[in-house]
Design a protein around this motif. Structure first.
Motif, PDB file in Angstrom:
ATOM      1  N   PRO A 117     -23.642  10.567  46.895  1.00 12.99           N
ATOM      2  CA  PRO A 117     -24.003  11.676  45.999  1.00 12.99           C
ATOM      3  C   PRO A 117     -24.747  11.199  44.751  1.00 12.99           C
ATOM      4  CG  PRO A 117     -21.667  11.160  45.776  1.00 12.99           C
ATOM      5  CD  PRO A 117     -22.196  10.268  46.862  1.00 12.99           C
ATOM      6  N   TRP A 118     -25.648  12.027  44.281  1.00 13.12           N
ATOM      7  CA  TRP A 118     -26.403  11.806  43.055  1.00 13.12           C
ATOM      8  C   TRP A 118     -26.229  13.017  42.155  1.00 13.12           C
ATOM      9  CZ3 TRP A 118     -30.193   7.692  42.490  1.00 13.12           C
ATOM     10  CH2 TRP A 118     -30.293   6.859  43.608  1.00 13.12           C
ATOM     11  N   PHE A 119     -26.200  12.780  40.863  1.00 13.47           N
ATOM     12  CA  PHE A 119     -26.177  13.881  39.891  1.00 13.47           C
ATOM     13  C   PHE A 119     -27.546  13.936  39.223  1.00 13.47           C
ATOM     14  CE2 PHE A 119     -24.859  15.798  35.706  1.00 13.47           C
ATOM     15  CZ  PHE A 119     -24.503  17.027  36.236  1.00 13.47           C
ATOM     16  N   SER A 154     -37.396  25.259  45.440  1.00 12.47           N
ATOM     17  CA  SER A 154     -38.776  24.935  45.796  1.00 12.47           C
ATOM     18  C   SER A 154     -38.824  23.483  46.239  1.00 12.47           C
ATOM     19  CB  SER A 154     -39.716  25.161  44.608  1.00 12.47           C
ATOM     20  OG  SER A 154     -39.456  24.210  43.587  1.00 12.47           O
ATOM     21  N   ALA A 155     -39.991  23.034  46.662  1.00 16.33           N
ATOM     22  CA  ALA A 155     -40.150  21.643  47.085  1.00 16.33           C
ATOM     23  C   ALA A 155     -40.027  20.711  45.889  1.00 16.33           C
ATOM     24  CB  ALA A 155     -41.499  21.460  47.763  1.00 16.33           C
ATOM     25  N   MET A 160     -38.159  12.567  42.470  1.00 18.71           N
ATOM     26  CA  MET A 160     -37.007  13.345  42.912  1.00 18.71           C
ATOM     27  C   MET A 160     -36.996  13.511  44.434  1.00 18.71           C
ATOM     28  SD  MET A 160     -35.683  17.090  41.588  1.00 18.71           S
ATOM     29  CE  MET A 160     -35.745  16.682  39.848  1.00 18.71           C
ATOM     30  N   VAL A 161     -38.151  13.403  45.075  1.00 14.18           N
ATOM     31  CA  VAL A 161     -38.237  13.521  46.525  1.00 14.18           C
ATOM     32  C   VAL A 161     -37.371  12.467  47.205  1.00 14.18           C
ATOM     33  CG1 VAL A 161     -39.795  13.349  48.507  1.00 14.18           C
ATOM     34  CG2 VAL A 161     -40.531  14.554  46.446  1.00 14.18           C
ATOM     35  N   ASP A 162     -37.196  11.322  46.558  1.00 13.31           N
ATOM     36  CA  ASP A 162     -36.388  10.255  47.137  1.00 13.31           C
ATOM     37  C   ASP A 162     -34.923  10.649  47.259  1.00 13.31           C
ATOM     38  OD1 ASP A 162     -38.638   8.659  47.287  1.00 13.31           O
ATOM     39  OD2 ASP A 162     -38.251   7.655  45.380  1.00 13.31           O
ATOM     40  N   VAL A 163     -34.507  11.609  46.440  1.00 12.28           N
ATOM     41  CA  VAL A 163     -33.125  12.080  46.487  1.00 12.28           C
ATOM     42  C   VAL A 163     -32.999  13.269  47.429  1.00 12.28           C
ATOM     43  CG1 VAL A 163     -31.200  12.978  45.114  1.00 12.28           C
ATOM     44  CG2 VAL A 163     -32.734  11.252  44.144  1.00 12.28           C
ATOM     45  N   HIS A 164     -33.918  14.234  47.309  1.00 12.28           N
ATOM     46  CA  HIS A 164     -33.919  15.392  48.211  1.00 12.28           C
ATOM     47  C   HIS A 164     -35.272  16.063  48.158  1.00 12.28           C
ATOM     48  CE1 HIS A 164     -32.500  18.947  50.389  1.00 12.28           C
ATOM     49  NE2 HIS A 164     -31.428  18.228  50.707  1.00 12.28           N
TER      50      HIS A 164
END
Length: 230
Positions: A117-119, A154-155, A160-164
């Protein structure tokens, strides 16, 4: 995707940060301050009542349309902006926009059973305001007992893409007030969400304890950073 949030400040902290007027309605019992809020639970939401007045009250995280419920479809916890004005969501964008105040949200990377998990939170750690849509009605007599909401996503962009690959639409206080103003059209709200969402570089993200995977675990230790080799 947004499937878990932190909402650990007092109601008045969020209200003051968003600039809710002094005569806003707070005759409610707000949900407890929580660091690990899961879908299906009651979450504090902010609505506009009549163009001048606002209310904040607990609401179930998860939206069920009538036909979806009758077919046994699970509740929607997210509403993608790409389908905003489609048949399923348009009425909620027209009449049910709301804001979910929060401190950050969680995402997971990796594969089961070792997902990490990441915050994710604003770099300035200020309260944030997430766009959402609901079937909530201002008049309690017209309100469904199981009224619920879905967070607009949204995308992701940038690192941040590396997380989700998905993220919630987070607005500034000023844009959040525009979002809940029902005198603005659904088309205006869609454009606002697309163009005014805070960019990825407004946020920071770090690994947190795997205990956050259970909604039964709560407390400030849920959002405490851990080392990447923990």
């Amino acid at each position: 995707m947004c499937g878990r949030i932190s909402q650990a400040r007092d109601l008045m902290d969020y209200a003051e940060s968003i600039g809710m007027p002094p005569d806003a309605i707070f005759d409610i019992m707000p949900p407890p301050r929580r660091f690990n809020v899961a879908p299906g639970s009651k979450v504090l939401g902010i609505h506009m009542l009549d163009g001048e007045h606002y209310t904040a009250e607990p609401m179930r995280w998860g939206y069920h349309s009538g036909w979806a419920k009758s077919e046994g479809r699970p509740a929607d916890i997210n509403a993608t902006i790409e389908k905003a004005l489609g048949r399923y969501w348009k009425s909620l964008w027209m009449h049910g926009r709301m804001i979910v105040p929060a401190d950050g949200w969680y995402e997971w990377t990796g594969e089961k059973p070792n997902k990490q998990p990441w915050f994710i939170r604003p770099k300035d750690q200020a309260p944030m305001f997430i766009a959402a849509v609901s079937n909530w009605k201002p008049d309690p007599a017209e309100r469904a007992e199981d009224a619920g909401f879905a967070i607009v996503t949204s995308a992701s962009m940038g690192g941040m893409v590396d997380v989700h690959d998905r993220r919630p639409i987070v607005l500034t206080a000023r844009d959040a007030m525009e979002w809940v103003d029902m005198s603005n059209s659904a088309e205006y709200a869609e454009n606002l969400a697309r163009t005014a969402a805070l960019p990825s570089d407004a946020f920071e993200w770090y690994q947190v304890t795997k205990a956050v995977g259970s909604y039964r675990n709560d407390g400030p230790e849920m959002v405490k950073p851990i080392s990447s080799d923990s």
